[in-house]
Scaffold this active site. Structure first.
Site, PDB file in Angstrom:
ATOM      1  N   ALA A  72      -4.387   3.492 -52.795  1.00  0.00           N
ATOM      2  CA  ALA A  72      -5.495   3.119 -53.740  1.00  0.00           C
ATOM      3  C   ALA A  72      -6.502   4.183 -53.860  1.00  0.00           C
ATOM      4  O   ALA A  72      -7.193   4.125 -54.978  1.00  0.00           O
ATOM      5  CB  ALA A  72      -6.164   1.925 -53.282  1.00  0.00           C
ATOM      6  N   GLN A 183      -8.773  -5.462 -51.976  1.00  0.00           N
ATOM      7  CA  GLN A 183      -8.993  -6.478 -50.854  1.00  0.00           C
ATOM      8  C   GLN A 183      -8.784  -7.902 -51.437  1.00  0.00           C
ATOM      9  O   GLN A 183      -9.091  -8.892 -50.875  1.00  0.00           O
ATOM     10  CB  GLN A 183     -10.531  -6.341 -50.389  1.00  0.00           C
ATOM     11  CG  GLN A 183     -10.765  -4.982 -49.410  1.00  0.00           C
ATOM     12  CD  GLN A 183      -9.779  -5.155 -48.251  1.00  0.00           C
ATOM     13  OE1 GLN A 183      -9.235  -6.003 -47.830  1.00  0.00           O
ATOM     14  NE2 GLN A 183      -9.790  -3.854 -47.565  1.00  0.00           N
ATOM     15  N   HIS A 205      -0.353  -1.726 -48.316  1.00  0.00           N
ATOM     16  CA  HIS A 205      -0.604  -1.778 -46.766  1.00  0.00           C
ATOM     17  C   HIS A 205      -1.818  -2.796 -46.475  1.00  0.00           C
ATOM     18  O   HIS A 205      -1.852  -3.108 -45.200  1.00  0.00           O
ATOM     19  CB  HIS A 205      -0.884  -0.344 -46.009  1.00  0.00           C
ATOM     20  CG  HIS A 205      -2.162  -0.068 -46.358  1.00  0.00           C
ATOM     21  ND1 HIS A 205      -3.262   0.192 -45.113  1.00  0.00           N
ATOM     22  CD2 HIS A 205      -2.663   0.963 -47.260  1.00  0.00           C
ATOM     23  CE1 HIS A 205      -4.104   0.702 -45.709  1.00  0.00           C
ATOM     24  NE2 HIS A 205      -3.995   1.193 -46.608  1.00  0.00           N
ATOM     25  N   CYS A 328     -12.719   3.760 -42.386  1.00  0.00           N
ATOM     26  CA  CYS A 328     -12.698   4.966 -43.113  1.00  0.00           C
ATOM     27  C   CYS A 328     -13.859   5.601 -42.895  1.00  0.00           C
ATOM     28  O   CYS A 328     -14.318   7.019 -42.831  1.00  0.00           O
ATOM     29  CB  CYS A 328     -12.735   4.948 -44.706  1.00  0.00           C
ATOM     30  SG  CYS A 328     -11.293   4.227 -45.249  1.00  0.00           S
TER      31      CYS A 328
HETATM   32  N1  PMP Z   1     -10.525   0.329 -51.727  1.00  0.00           N
HETATM   33  C1  PMP Z   1     -10.897  -0.729 -50.943  1.00  0.00           C
HETATM   34  C2  PMP Z   1     -11.621  -1.638 -51.268  1.00  0.00           C
HETATM   35  C3  PMP Z   1     -10.233  -0.323 -49.397  1.00  0.00           C
HETATM   36  O1  PMP Z   1     -10.450  -1.408 -48.633  1.00  0.00           O
HETATM   37  C4  PMP Z   1      -9.308   0.399 -49.336  1.00  0.00           C
HETATM   38  C5  PMP Z   1      -8.572   0.651 -47.846  1.00  0.00           C
HETATM   39  N2  PMP Z   1      -9.569   0.720 -46.641  1.00  0.00           N
HETATM   40  C6  PMP Z   1      -9.087   1.443 -50.219  1.00  0.00           C
HETATM   41  C7  PMP Z   1      -9.717   1.286 -51.489  1.00  0.00           C
HETATM   42  C8  PMP Z   1      -8.210   2.698 -50.079  1.00  0.00           C
HETATM   43  O2  PMP Z   1      -6.837   2.270 -49.840  1.00  0.00           O
HETATM   44  P1  PMP Z   1      -5.655   3.319 -49.224  1.00  0.00           P
HETATM   45  O3  PMP Z   1      -5.766   3.300 -47.986  1.00  0.00           O
HETATM   46  O4  PMP Z   1      -4.560   2.614 -50.063  1.00  0.00           O
HETATM   47  O5  PMP Z   1      -6.022   4.463 -49.906  1.00  0.00           O
END
Ligand code: PMP
Length: 387
Positions: A72, A183, A205, A328
């Protein structure tokens, strides 16, 4: 002692059925789908099924594009940078409107674009944590705005934005609307027949698919500039050899997530509520966001007098995995951006712990977490200098 995983907004376990569906594509059917020989072509049927499942899962129409990509983060980068290239660099527009509580994959991309001259508006949520159409409408300038990007559901609080109304507003104004639905998928219905978003991102995931696989929806007729140029994969919209096992796994994971929506909104929500009620029964605690505004799996709770990191450490010792802030950003002890925006009391913002359930979370696990949380709160408050 079995460990208990309540950090499903960070990532989820792969559903065993998904793992099984991916299995043949490592050692037997490992061909490149773009090759003309049998090794290549024998991947096509399952990839077709997977793509159908992705379209069906989000209510995309045949004429729309669902681009399978790496994550994402890639989808969010792609759309924001496309708005820059298409609308802004070409001198037509100057602005992207988003929010102050986006995931770092949007927030940091916007920072990067801002450093390059894009005007970024970051809307603040209201006292309930929502981004309302009224907030979007205030001072909205359709002539200047290349894109509006507002997340469907927040990763920290689970708060669900009124995306249908936000998308409608943008459509009336003739401005493209992107939503990060990472989410939302598997927790609330995500139906692009009903919600008129032009672009949408999701990530396998977060719904029991593999890490490193995501999807980007582009509505038919909307402009699109690829981030990755190269081969003709994904109809030229996203170059790079297709990751077949992940593609197939994500498709099945989507179908299973949609099939279990009712479970998520009933049984899983009941388990979440049981934990939430037990937390709120403790003195000086709060949970961010009204229940009816949140995804059915998430609790962001504050415990006065207790540092979030200390709380997590104690939970971890007891075999319970939860989180503070997003995974993150959890290297930093800074209160998370969402919290800082929603909670004026700095003390509360520092004590937030996120519990996020999945369809695999059991009642026994929730009961054990409740007794661990009760014990931890007592113990840490007894030694707290601020409580
Ligand atoms: N957007 C949101 C709202 C998320 O919670 C996350 C993952 N923590 C991401 C984007 C990023 O997703 P990805 O791990 O697939 O890059």
């Amino acid at each position: 002692m079995d460990r208990i995983y309540l950090d499903n907004n960070a990532t989820t376990v792969v559903d065993p059925k998904v793992k099984q569906a991916m299995e043949p594509f490592w050692l037997q059917r490992y061909g490149n789908p773009n090759s003309l020989h049998r090794f290549g072509t024998e991947t096509h049927p399952e990839m077709g099924v997977a793509l159908d499942r992705l379209y069906a899962g989000i209510g995309a129409a045949d004429a729309d594009d669902v681009i399978v990509n790496g994550c994402a983060t890639e989808g969010n980068n792609t759309i924001l940078k496309a708005a820059w290239v298409d609308g802004i660099l070409e001198g037509k527009k100057s602005r992207i409107v988003s929010t102050a509580v986006e995931h770092p994959s949007v927030a940091h991309t916007l920072d990067w674009l801002e450093q390059r001259g894009v005007e970024v508006i970051r809307l603040q949520p209201n006292h309930e944590g929502l981004i309302t159409p009224e907030a979007l409408a205030e001072g909205f300038d359709a002539d200047k705005t290349a894109l509006v990007s507002i997340m469907w559901a927040n990763n920290e609080t689970g708060i669900i934005n009124p995306v249908k109304e936000l998308a409608e507003f943008c459509r009336e104004k003739g401005v493209p609307f992107h939503t990060d639905a990472v989410q939302a998928v598997g927790k609330v219905p995500v139906n692009l027949q009903e919600v008129g978003a032009d672009y949408l991102t999701f990530s396998a995931h977060k719904f029991h698919g593999p890490k490193g696989a995501g999807g980007l929806f582009v509505r038919s007729g909307c402009s699109f500039t690829p981030l990755l140029h190269g081969g003709e994969q994904m109809g030229g919209l996203r170059a790079g050899t297709v990751n077949v096992p992940f593609f197939v796994g994500m498709g099945l994971a989507m179908e299973l997530a949609v099939d279990s929506l009712h479970y998520a909104q009933t049984t899983m929500a009941t388990l979440r509520n049981r934990l939430e009620d037990a937390i709120l029964a403790l003195p000086d605690t709060m949970v961010l966001g009204k229940r009816e505004h949140r995804t059915p799996n998430t609790i962001l709770a504050s415990f006065k007098g207790i540092e979030g990191e200390a709380f997590l450490w104690d939970l971890n010792q007891a075999g319970v995995a939860a989180s503070t802030g997003s995974a993150c950003s959890s290297e930093s002890l800074e209160a998370d951006a969402t919290l800082r925006t929603m909670v004026s009391d700095a003390d509360l913002a520092h004590t937030a712990v996120r519990f996020s359930l999945s369809r695999f979370t059991t009642e026994e696990e929730i009961e054990r977490v409740i007794s661990v949380v009760e014990g931890t709160v007592k113990r840490l408050r007894a030694i707290s200098s601020t409580y």
